[in-house]
Design an enzyme around this catalytic site. Structure first.
Site, PDB file in Angstrom:
ATOM      1  N   HIS A  17      -2.639   5.387   6.479  1.00 44.03           N
ATOM      2  CA  HIS A  17      -1.270   5.872   6.675  1.00 44.03           C
ATOM      3  C   HIS A  17      -1.221   7.351   6.256  1.00 44.03           C
ATOM      4  O   HIS A  17      -2.033   7.795   5.435  1.00 44.03           O
ATOM      5  CB  HIS A  17      -0.286   5.157   5.743  1.00 44.03           C
ATOM      6  CG  HIS A  17      -0.226   3.672   5.858  1.00 44.03           C
ATOM      7  ND1 HIS A  17       0.182   3.014   6.996  1.00 44.03           N
ATOM      8  CD2 HIS A  17      -0.489   2.693   4.946  1.00 44.03           C
ATOM      9  CE1 HIS A  17       0.181   1.702   6.779  1.00 44.03           C
ATOM     10  NE2 HIS A  17      -0.236   1.485   5.549  1.00 44.03           N
TER      11      HIS A  17
ATOM     12  N   CYS B  33       0.827  -1.216   0.000  1.00 47.16           N
ATOM     13  CA  CYS B  33       0.000   0.000   0.000  1.00 47.16           C
ATOM     14  C   CYS B  33       0.861   1.266   0.000  1.00 47.16           C
ATOM     15  O   CYS B  33       0.622   2.192  -0.779  1.00 47.16           O
ATOM     16  CB  CYS B  33      -0.918  -0.011   1.226  1.00 47.16           C
ATOM     17  SG  CYS B  33      -0.088  -0.473   2.766  1.00 47.16           S
TER      18      CYS B  33
HETATM   19  P1  NAD Z   1      -5.600 -10.992   5.862  1.00 50.33           P
HETATM   20  O1  NAD Z   1      -5.077 -11.738   7.026  1.00 50.33           O
HETATM   21  O2  NAD Z   1      -6.670  -9.974   6.080  1.00 50.33           O
HETATM   22  O3  NAD Z   1      -6.145 -12.020   4.770  1.00 50.33           O
HETATM   23  C1  NAD Z   1      -5.442 -13.158   4.392  1.00 50.33           C
HETATM   24  C2  NAD Z   1      -6.422 -14.288   4.165  1.00 50.33           C
HETATM   25  O4  NAD Z   1      -5.725 -15.428   3.682  1.00 50.33           O
HETATM   26  C3  NAD Z   1      -7.161 -14.711   5.440  1.00 50.33           C
HETATM   27  O5  NAD Z   1      -8.527 -14.874   5.115  1.00 50.33           O
HETATM   28  C4  NAD Z   1      -6.509 -16.053   5.789  1.00 50.33           C
HETATM   29  O6  NAD Z   1      -7.392 -16.913   6.461  1.00 50.33           O
HETATM   30  C5  NAD Z   1      -6.176 -16.587   4.413  1.00 50.33           C
HETATM   31  N1  NAD Z   1      -5.148 -17.625   4.372  1.00 50.33           N
HETATM   32  C6  NAD Z   1      -4.167 -17.894   5.256  1.00 50.33           C
HETATM   33  N2  NAD Z   1      -3.400 -18.919   4.819  1.00 50.33           N
HETATM   34  C7  NAD Z   1      -3.931 -19.318   3.639  1.00 50.33           C
HETATM   35  C8  NAD Z   1      -3.596 -20.341   2.719  1.00 50.33           C
HETATM   36  N3  NAD Z   1      -2.572 -21.151   2.903  1.00 50.33           N
HETATM   37  N4  NAD Z   1      -4.371 -20.471   1.602  1.00 50.33           N
HETATM   38  C9  NAD Z   1      -5.428 -19.660   1.384  1.00 50.33           C
HETATM   39  N5  NAD Z   1      -5.783 -18.677   2.239  1.00 50.33           N
HETATM   40  C10 NAD Z   1      -5.044 -18.503   3.343  1.00 50.33           C
HETATM   41  O7  NAD Z   1      -4.328 -10.341   5.163  1.00 50.33           O
HETATM   42  P2  NAD Z   1      -4.305  -9.081   4.205  1.00 50.33           P
HETATM   43  O8  NAD Z   1      -4.243  -7.851   5.035  1.00 50.33           O
HETATM   44  O9  NAD Z   1      -5.373  -9.206   3.172  1.00 50.33           O
HETATM   45  O10 NAD Z   1      -2.877  -9.222   3.546  1.00 50.33           O
HETATM   46  C11 NAD Z   1      -2.645 -10.091   2.449  1.00 50.33           C
HETATM   47  C12 NAD Z   1      -1.394  -9.646   1.723  1.00 50.33           C
HETATM   48  O11 NAD Z   1      -1.614  -8.309   1.243  1.00 50.33           O
HETATM   49  C13 NAD Z   1      -0.120  -9.576   2.571  1.00 50.33           C
HETATM   50  O12 NAD Z   1       0.988  -9.847   1.734  1.00 50.33           O
HETATM   51  C14 NAD Z   1      -0.081  -8.133   3.002  1.00 50.33           C
HETATM   52  O13 NAD Z   1       1.215  -7.692   3.329  1.00 50.33           O
HETATM   53  C15 NAD Z   1      -0.592  -7.455   1.740  1.00 50.33           C
HETATM   54  N6  NAD Z   1      -1.168  -6.126   1.943  1.00 50.33           N
HETATM   55  C16 NAD Z   1      -1.964  -5.871   3.019  1.00 50.33           C
HETATM   56  C17 NAD Z   1      -2.450  -4.594   3.197  1.00 50.33           C
HETATM   57  C18 NAD Z   1      -3.290  -4.244   4.390  1.00 50.33           C
HETATM   58  O14 NAD Z   1      -3.245  -3.130   4.856  1.00 50.33           O
HETATM   59  N7  NAD Z   1      -4.108  -5.122   4.917  1.00 50.33           N
HETATM   60  C19 NAD Z   1      -2.172  -3.599   2.272  1.00 50.33           C
HETATM   61  C20 NAD Z   1      -1.415  -3.912   1.141  1.00 50.33           C
HETATM   62  C21 NAD Z   1      -0.899  -5.175   0.993  1.00 50.33           C
END
Ligand code: NAD
Length: 338
Positions: A221, A141
């Site tokens: 942020h 992000c």
């Molecule tokens: P999150 O925890 O909200 O969602 C992840 C999902 O994946 C959950 O539903 C979890 O149960 C599931 N999961 C876990 N292991 C799994 C597997 N083996 N197979 C399938 N599903 C599985 O996380 P998020 O915030 O959506 O983050 C996901 C990615 O995006 C990360 O790399 C994070 O750094 C990136 N990201 C997050 C944000 C943020 O602010 N939330 C912003 C930009 C990028």
């Protein structure tokens, strides 16, 4: 035939990407992968998104919860033209072998290391670099927010040096295990924070130093930006340039928006899904020039700014559109731009 897209990991980012895929006339969402039945799994079913189990041993748990599965993630990946991995940081790396086994190109998110992939991606920054790549990372992000801002400054004026202090939210609203609760943390304490090097995965030549803090906030942020330009435009010209860019929203003084709370209210009043703000939010009044030094403040909605970028990355990888066409189509279908 539309692009068959699978989304593996249906959390904060995955559920938003799935909703955005459904809006695209050239894409079809073939399913979403979940590890366990919870309210988000229920939501997928309610939305009519085929649900696939990521862990075979847990199939019974879905049955017990009364949630019908379409199959396993392995089957979903095999049927997809491309998979968007939106699993927690580090899990994407573990999933890479599965995607490679099926010869299915994969997008990963910013929590994965840059060296996991062939290319890191930002639509405004390096769309064409992703074409034909098997493993592509949509940058985080914060890096997305910085890339969108720096790209037009670099091409219009040249960037001698960028210095950015990132005041980062401690966690997302649903992340009850994150913090700090009552503190202000230099994070990381040592320089640079990873964001500057991450921007260099998109713009290898750009000179940038970043510092990070974490604060007790969940909404957005905030970046305090200083860019030394190679020329000396006035502040009005810079504001005009930024105002012309897709995915940059200039907050007018008359809006009386003083921070992330008011920005989220603004987005909810405009019926944005989940109150999402896909655009960088730049306070117009903050855009100032001191000699060749540009200063401004921008706010970044961490849960949603990468969503349109994922949609563009799908088209970039498959060579399904050029950057201008894809960005336009994504913006129009999602309603990006206030
Ligand atoms: P999150 O925890 O909200 O969602 C992840 C999902 O994946 C959950 O539903 C979890 O149960 C599931 N999961 C876990 N292991 C799994 C597997 N083996 N197979 C399938 N599903 C599985 O996380 P998020 O915030 O959506 O983050 C996901 C990615 O995006 C990360 O790399 C994070 O750094 C990136 N990201 C997050 C944000 C943020 O602010 N939330 C912003 C930009 C990028």
């Amino acid at each position: 035939m539309s692009i068959q897209v699978a989304v593996n990991g249906y959390g904060t980012i995955g559920k938003r990407v799935a909703d955005a895929v459904v809006l695209q006339p050239d894409m079809e969402l073939i399913g979403v992968g979940k590890t366990r039945p919870n309210h988000e799994a229920e939501l997928a079913i309610e939305n009519g998104y085929p649900l696939y189990a990521a862990i075979e041993d847990r199939i019974e748990q879905f049955d017990d919860a009364g949630l019908e599965l379409a199959g396993t993630v392995d089957e979903m990946v095999g049927a997809a033209d491309i998979v968007v991995d939106a699993c927690p940081s580090g899990i994407g790396a573990q999933n890479k072998a599965l995607y490679a086994e099926h010869n299915t190109p994969a997008l990963y998110q910013g929590g994965e290391d840059a060296d996991l992939v062939d290319v890191s991606f930002n639509a405004r920054g390096n769309f064409e670099d992703a074409t034909g790549a098997d493993h592509v990372r949509v940058v985080s992000c914060n890096t997305t927010g910085l890339s969108r801002l720096l790209a037009p400054l670099q091409s219009e004026y040249g960037v001698e040096k960028a210095r950015v202090t990132l005041v980062r939210r401690g966690g997302d609203p649903a992340q009850t295990d994150r913090g700090p609760i009552n503190d202000i943390l230099p994070n990381p304490v040592s320089l640079p924070s990873h964001h500057g090097p991450d921007v260099n995965t998109i713009f290898p030549e750009l000179s940038i130093d970043t510092l990070g803090l974490k604060v007790p906030a969940t909404l957005m942020h905030t970046h305090s930006v200083n860019v030394t330009l190679e020329s000396t435009p006035d502040a009005a010209a810079v504001a005009e340039l930024l105002d012309e860019q897709d995915r940059l929203f200039l907050i007018e003084e008359s809006f009386d928006i003083d921070g992330a709370g008011a920005l989220k209210e603004f987005a909810m009043d405009r019926n944005r899904p989940r109150g999402d703000i896909w655009e960088n939010c730049i306070w117009r009044e903050s855009i100032s020039m001191e000699g060749s030094d540009l200063y401004l403040f921008q706010a970044i909605h961490q849960e949603s700014d990468v969503v349109p970028e994922n949609i563009d990355a799908i088209r970039a990888v498959l060579g399904a559109a050029d950057a201008t066409e894809s960005i336009e189509r994504t913006n129009e279908t999602m309603g990006v731009g206030f």
